[in-house]
Design an enzyme around this catalytic site. Structure first.
Site, mmCIF file in Angstrom:
data_model
loop_
_atom_site.group_PDB
_atom_site.id
_atom_site.type_symbol
_atom_site.label_atom_id
_atom_site.label_comp_id
_atom_site.label_asym_id
_atom_site.label_seq_id
_atom_site.Cartn_x
_atom_site.Cartn_y
_atom_site.Cartn_z
ATOM 1 N N ASP A 68 1.111 -1.071 -0.207
ATOM 2 C CA ASP A 68 0.359 0.110 -0.259
ATOM 3 C C ASP A 68 0.988 1.469 -0.132
ATOM 4 O OD1 ASP A 68 0.965 -0.125 2.784
ATOM 5 O OD2 ASP A 68 -0.589 -0.060 3.586
ATOM 6 N N SER A 69 2.598 0.496 -0.536
ATOM 7 C CA SER A 69 3.121 2.021 -0.359
ATOM 8 C C SER A 69 2.467 2.897 -1.638
ATOM 9 C CB SER A 69 4.899 1.871 0.036
ATOM 10 O OG SER A 69 4.772 0.815 -1.316
ATOM 11 N N ASP A 107 -1.217 -6.080 -0.113
ATOM 12 C CA ASP A 107 -1.602 -5.148 0.983
ATOM 13 C C ASP A 107 -2.718 -5.660 1.325
ATOM 14 O OD1 ASP A 107 0.922 -4.780 3.454
ATOM 15 O OD2 ASP A 107 1.553 -3.163 1.894
ATOM 16 N N LYS A 137 -0.732 -9.271 2.921
ATOM 17 C CA LYS A 137 -0.104 -8.778 3.824
ATOM 18 C C LYS A 137 -1.182 -7.907 4.833
ATOM 19 C CE LYS A 137 3.221 -5.702 3.829
ATOM 20 N NZ LYS A 137 3.166 -4.408 4.383
ATOM 21 N N GLU A 139 -1.293 -5.520 8.939
ATOM 22 C CA GLU A 139 -0.042 -4.581 9.824
ATOM 23 C C GLU A 139 -0.541 -4.913 11.110
ATOM 24 O OE1 GLU A 139 0.518 -0.497 8.759
ATOM 25 O OE2 GLU A 139 1.324 -0.709 7.247
ATOM 26 N N GLU A 206 9.760 -3.754 10.340
ATOM 27 C CA GLU A 206 10.156 -2.307 10.135
ATOM 28 C C GLU A 206 10.748 -1.330 10.590
ATOM 29 O OE1 GLU A 206 7.004 -0.521 6.925
ATOM 30 O OE2 GLU A 206 8.273 1.244 7.058
HETATM 31 O O1 KIV Z 1 4.041 -1.023 1.433
HETATM 32 C C1 KIV Z 1 4.623 -1.513 1.244
HETATM 33 O O2 KIV Z 1 5.541 -1.669 0.753
HETATM 34 C C2 KIV Z 1 5.915 -2.179 2.912
HETATM 35 C C3 KIV Z 1 6.845 -2.423 2.975
HETATM 36 C C4 KIV Z 1 7.488 -1.113 3.083
HETATM 37 C C5 KIV Z 1 7.005 -3.824 3.976
HETATM 38 O O3 KIV Z 1 4.542 -2.249 3.108
#
Ligand code: KIV
Length: 289
Positions: A68-69, A107, A137, A139, A206
């Site tokens: 989600d970056s 994510d 993924k 959090e 992280e």
């Molecule tokens: O969203 C993302 O790119 C991440 C990485 C920084 C692990 O969660």
């Protein structure tokens, strides 16, 4: 064997190296578990589109994360918070289409899983069914354990993400290093054990002190993926735009730039514009007659 049963190759965890290894099927969670057992380190990169993902797939990167970056690295937001499920589905589907062998992890964005395990399941299913990703993924450590458990029971491979969790940027007041001090370090260890206990196949650490990341890595049976977690984690992930020098301005301390793509692309654009202005482009070889 019918069309839907796994081939012997799919059934077997690869004992060959992960980097550039498997070519006739996608990398699986079993391949990553085997890599931990034999002590092989691996790399993960983010990807947000088919073209870039294809480059990383050809380069042999075994796991690609549709992070989600994308919010701050691809879609122009300041943080990851505004990213929606529809955006994640669209970006993830593109990354799946552009690749053949990497495991694609997507994510779950902010607000798509925190309400309940049922909400997490609903949205993980969207990423798997509509985009075709191989894992999701999310959090959170102890706070996300019940959701991880439900997803894993339902057959969704889950990568957990603890330490600095960027979706909590407003609660954290920025992006501070996590796990400093005895209490915070103990909580990080509890979080790591909780996600492993819930069935996560791997966990991102992280922005945590290298010594603590090493301790977590040593104590877990599942692979740890570090980003700002020092050299001892089982794997390393970087945001591709940071790694390749596309990001404008400052990048976090843990980033190493392996190229200067922003400079290269800017130079190409300036040269193109100049040749159009002077009439040097298009030349005879670029024209039809
Ligand atoms: O969203 C993302 O790119 C991440 C990485 C920084 C692990 O969660």
């Amino acid at each position: 064997m019918n069309a839907s049963s796994p081939s012997p190759a799919q059934n077997q965890a690869s004992t060959a190296g992960l980097y550039g290894g498997v070519t006739n099927r996608r990398v699986t969670v079993r391949d990553l578990a085997s890599a931990k057992q034999r002590g092989e380190k691996w790399a993960m990169l983010t990807a947000y589109d088919a073209l870039t993902a294809g480059v990383f797939d050809e380069a042999g990167i075994p796991v690609l994360l549709v992070g989600d970056s994308a919010g701050n690295c691809h879609l122009g937001y300041e943080t990851t918070v505004p990213v929606t499920m529809d955006q994640m589905v669209m970006l993830s589907a593109a990354v799946v289409r552009g690749t053949q062998r990497a495991m694609i992890v997507a994510d779950l964005p902010f607000g798509s899983y925190q309400e309940s395990p049922a909400q997490a399941m609903h949205n993980a299913a969207r990423l798997m069914k509509e985009a075709g990703v191989g894992a999701v993924k999310l959090e959170g450590g102890e706070r996300s354990a019940r959701s991880i458990e439900l997803l894993v029971e339902a057959g969704v491979p889950v990568m957990a993400h603890i330490g600095l969790t960027p979706q909590s940027v407003h609660a954290l007041g920025g992006y501070p290093v996590q796990g400093r001090g005895d209490e915070a370090a103990h909580q990080l260890l509890r979080d790591a054990k909780a996600v492993q206990q819930s069935g996560a196949f791997s966990v991102v650490l992280e922005a945590v002190p290298a010594e603590l990341a090493a301790q977590v890595t040593e104590q877990l049976a599942i692979p740890t993926v570090g980003i700002g977690g020092g050299p001892e984690t089982d794997a390393q992930v970087l945001v591709w735009t940071d790694m390749a020098g596309m990001t404008a301005g400052r990048v976090p301390k843990f980033v190493k730039k392996y190229a200067n793509l922003r400079g290269v692309l800017g130079d190409a654009a300036r040269e193109f514009a100049e040749e159009v202005r002077t009439g040097a482009f298009p030349a005879a070889e670029h024209s039809f007659h």
